[in-house]
Design a protein around this motif. Structure first.
Motif, PDB file in Angstrom:
ATOM      1  N   HIS A  99       0.856  -1.183   0.000  1.00 46.58           N
ATOM      2  CA  HIS A  99       0.000   0.000   0.000  1.00 46.58           C
ATOM      3  C   HIS A  99       0.896   1.238   0.000  1.00 46.58           C
ATOM      4  CE1 HIS A  99      -2.451   3.103   2.097  1.00 46.58           C
ATOM      5  NE2 HIS A  99      -3.424   2.587   1.377  1.00 46.58           N
ATOM      6  N   ILE A 139     -12.611   9.104  -6.450  1.00 40.50           N
ATOM      7  CA  ILE A 139     -11.834   7.868  -6.657  1.00 40.50           C
ATOM      8  C   ILE A 139     -11.577   7.665  -8.155  1.00 40.50           C
ATOM      9  CG2 ILE A 139     -11.986   5.339  -6.544  1.00 40.50           C
ATOM     10  CD1 ILE A 139     -13.416   5.655  -3.828  1.00 40.50           C
ATOM     11  N   ALA A 148     -10.599   1.941  -9.715  1.00 40.35           N
ATOM     12  CA  ALA A 148     -11.801   2.186  -8.896  1.00 40.35           C
ATOM     13  C   ALA A 148     -12.620   0.906  -8.780  1.00 40.35           C
ATOM     14  CB  ALA A 148     -12.637   3.297  -9.517  1.00 40.35           C
ATOM     15  N   TYR A 151     -10.544  -2.132  -6.910  1.00 40.43           N
ATOM     16  CA  TYR A 151     -10.003  -1.984  -5.559  1.00 40.43           C
ATOM     17  C   TYR A 151     -10.723  -0.939  -4.717  1.00 40.43           C
ATOM     18  CZ  TYR A 151      -6.577   0.048  -2.236  1.00 40.43           C
ATOM     19  OH  TYR A 151      -5.970   0.598  -1.147  1.00 40.43           O
ATOM     20  N   MET A 152     -10.655   0.330  -5.117  1.00 40.64           N
ATOM     21  CA  MET A 152     -11.094   1.387  -4.198  1.00 40.64           C
ATOM     22  C   MET A 152     -12.601   1.355  -3.926  1.00 40.64           C
ATOM     23  SD  MET A 152      -8.794   3.299  -2.806  1.00 40.64           S
ATOM     24  CE  MET A 152      -9.202   5.027  -2.568  1.00 40.64           C
ATOM     25  N   TYR A 155     -13.519  -1.879  -1.783  1.00 37.33           N
ATOM     26  CA  TYR A 155     -12.993  -1.751  -0.415  1.00 37.33           C
ATOM     27  C   TYR A 155     -13.826  -0.743   0.377  1.00 37.33           C
ATOM     28  CZ  TYR A 155     -10.140  -0.835   3.602  1.00 37.33           C
ATOM     29  OH  TYR A 155      -9.732  -0.689   4.912  1.00 37.33           O
ATOM     30  N   ASN A 156     -14.096   0.397  -0.217  1.00 37.03           N
ATOM     31  CA  ASN A 156     -14.823   1.442   0.510  1.00 37.03           C
ATOM     32  C   ASN A 156     -16.304   1.128   0.671  1.00 37.03           C
ATOM     33  OD1 ASN A 156     -12.967   3.693   1.356  1.00 37.03           O
ATOM     34  ND2 ASN A 156     -12.296   3.338  -0.761  1.00 37.03           N
ATOM     35  N   LEU A 175      -5.361  10.395   3.013  1.00 39.72           N
ATOM     36  CA  LEU A 175      -4.962   9.330   2.071  1.00 39.72           C
ATOM     37  C   LEU A 175      -3.608   9.671   1.441  1.00 39.72           C
ATOM     38  CD1 LEU A 175      -8.321   8.524   0.206  1.00 39.72           C
ATOM     39  CD2 LEU A 175      -7.438   7.635   2.349  1.00 39.72           C
TER      40      LEU A 175
END
Ligand SMILES: Cc1cc2nc3c(=O)[nH]c(=O)nc-3n(C[C@H](O)[C@H](O)[C@H](O)COP(=O)(O)OP(=O)(O)OC[C@H]3O[C@@H](n4cnc5c(N)ncnc54)[C@H](O)[C@@H]3O)c2cc1C
Length: 407
Positions: A99, A139, A148, A151-152, A155-156, A175
């Protein structure tokens, strides 16, 4: 009716550090009300399977905040902590990538790496589009559609559910920030570039959980903390507070570190009270699993939506002599996982204050009006702000200095 000069609501890191610093400066007339039987709030730890378990989620002390580290080292000396270089990873495509993803694309297989590079190249931030106000749109604007979707967003969604669409972008300084040029450079040179996230270097106690230091601070001002005292009512005009056991307190100044929507308030304008009702937060369960996480990382982010939890804390990699790991799961996703895994678990009702688009305005009005009545809000809940423990403790230290000059 109990009378006190400074009444502090909540004995988490904010309330404790404020109390301890007032005490250091010679203030005797203060009291902390805490609803639990012990202090530490979200930073409490227990012993589970012979080793530390941070019940509020994995808690690490950011090494870059020197004043706060120095304060905590008075109670748990520096030599009783290990200092680590952060190793956090994302489990994606059947592998682990360091990360932040955009600074470590070189660790991915070539095809995916090239697709992700292209995703960032044509993202809005690199094609001159204006930064959007919604987090979900940000994002895509920052990392492009492909990252996006993979992953993002998943995850969110796991972390924020429906509220995800209501989140703003004013909190994104938390972030990592990696430009396209830095991404390209990291691919070329096989090392990470760009602004790193918090906790790049962090301390974790050698023999205890993070909560030990707060247990010791509380012990050092024990006669100033009243446990089992759940605040249920505040008359802001009278600066009067009532607890669930019927006890009442009147103060010259109230400093609250507890969620504004967890007690009834009178003496604030209807507008401000409506605002309090709109504040949102999420609940997180922490659950111990006795197996090894099979990773060298300190913690792992899990975007895979078929798994309930969003983060794994590999405690064997930061708590010496321990085994197993714990997972963090938003309350609504616990479901069947709870029955499958068993094991020790703790539900944190108030875990994340949510950064919805309207929140800054609500909090500005609330704190301004409360401030005129000598009621101050500090900490994660007093400000309803997604802050780490070092940030809230630093603010509490500063407030103690200001108060001693003004009260
Ligand atoms: C999953 C997760 C991971 C985190 N990881 C980190 C990390 O690695 N490093 C880091 O620095 N920070 C981390 N944090 C943030 C950290 O937990 C907070 O910054 C810190 O706990 C805030 O301290 P506080 O005193 O403001 O609030 P809290 O810790 O929430 O304390 C509030 C206190 O008020 C009490 N209280 C609540 N309601 C009432 C009531 N009605 N009456 C009386 N008392 C009441 C509570 O019992 C509690 O003791 C993390 C948070 C979460 C949720």
């Amino acid at each position: 009716m109990n009378k006190v000069k400074i009444l502090i609501l909540g004995a988490g890191p904010s309330g404790l550090v404020l109390g301890r610093c007032l005490h250091d400066r010679g203030e005797k007339d203060f009291l902390i009300l805490e609803k639990e039987k012990e202090a530490g709030g979200l930073c409490r730890s227990l012993t589970v399977d012979g080793a530390p378990f941070d019940i509020g989620g994995g808690h690490f002390l950011d090494a870059k905040n020197r004043p706060v580290c120095d304060l905590l080292f008075r109670f748990l000396p520096e030599e009783e902590w290990n200092l680590y270089e952060r190793d956090s990873r994302i489990r994606i495509h059947g592998m682990e990538i360091s990360h932040p993803l955009e600074a470590n694309l070189y660790q991915l297989p070539e095809t995916i790496r090239n697709e992700y590079l292209e995703s960032i190249r044509i993202a809005g931030c690199n094609t001159g589009e204006k930064m959007p106000e919604r987090f979900t749109e940000w994002i895509r604007w920052k990392l492009g559609d492909r990252i996006a979707e993979d992953y993002m967003l998943p995850y969110n969604r796991k972390l924020f559910a429906d509220t995800l669409n209501d989140l703003g972008t004013y909190w994104l300084h938390k972030l990592p920030n990696v430009s396209y040029e830095e991404t390209l450079r990291s691919v070329r040179e096989h090392q990470s570039y760009g602004t790193q996230p918090g906790h790049a270097r962090f301390y974790y106690p050698k023999k205890y959980g993070y909560g030990e230091v707060f247990r010791r601070i509380a012990e050092s001002i024990d006669n100033k903390v009243r446990y089992d005292s759940s605040v249920i009512f505040m008359d802001a005009g009278e600066r009067l507070v009532r607890c669930a056991d019927g006890s009442e307190y009147r103060a010259d100044l109230i400093v609250t570190t507890i969620p504004w929507n967890s007690f009834e308030t009178v003496g604030l304008s209807p507008d401000v009270k409506e605002g309090i009702k709109k504040l949102r937060s999420s609940s997180i369960e922490t659950r111990y699993v006795q197996k090894s996480a099979g990773s060298k990382a300190h913690w792992l982010y899990i975007p895979d939506e078929t798994l309930p939890y969003h983060r794994i804390l590999c405690r064997e990699n930061f708590a010496p002599g321990s085994r197993g790991y714990w997972v963090e799961t938003r309350a609504e996703r616990c479901g069947s996982y709870r029955d499958e895994e068993g094991g020790f678990a703790y539900m944190n009702e108030y875990a994340y204050p949510l950064n919805t688009i309207g929140k800054p305005m609500i909090m500005e009005r609330l704190l301004k009006e409360a401030g005129k009545r000598k009621i101050l809000g500090i900490g994660r809940w007093g400000k309803h702000s997604h802050d780490n423990s070092d940030t809230v403790m630093e603010a509490a230290m500063k407030l103690a200095v200001e108060l001693m000059g003004n009260i």
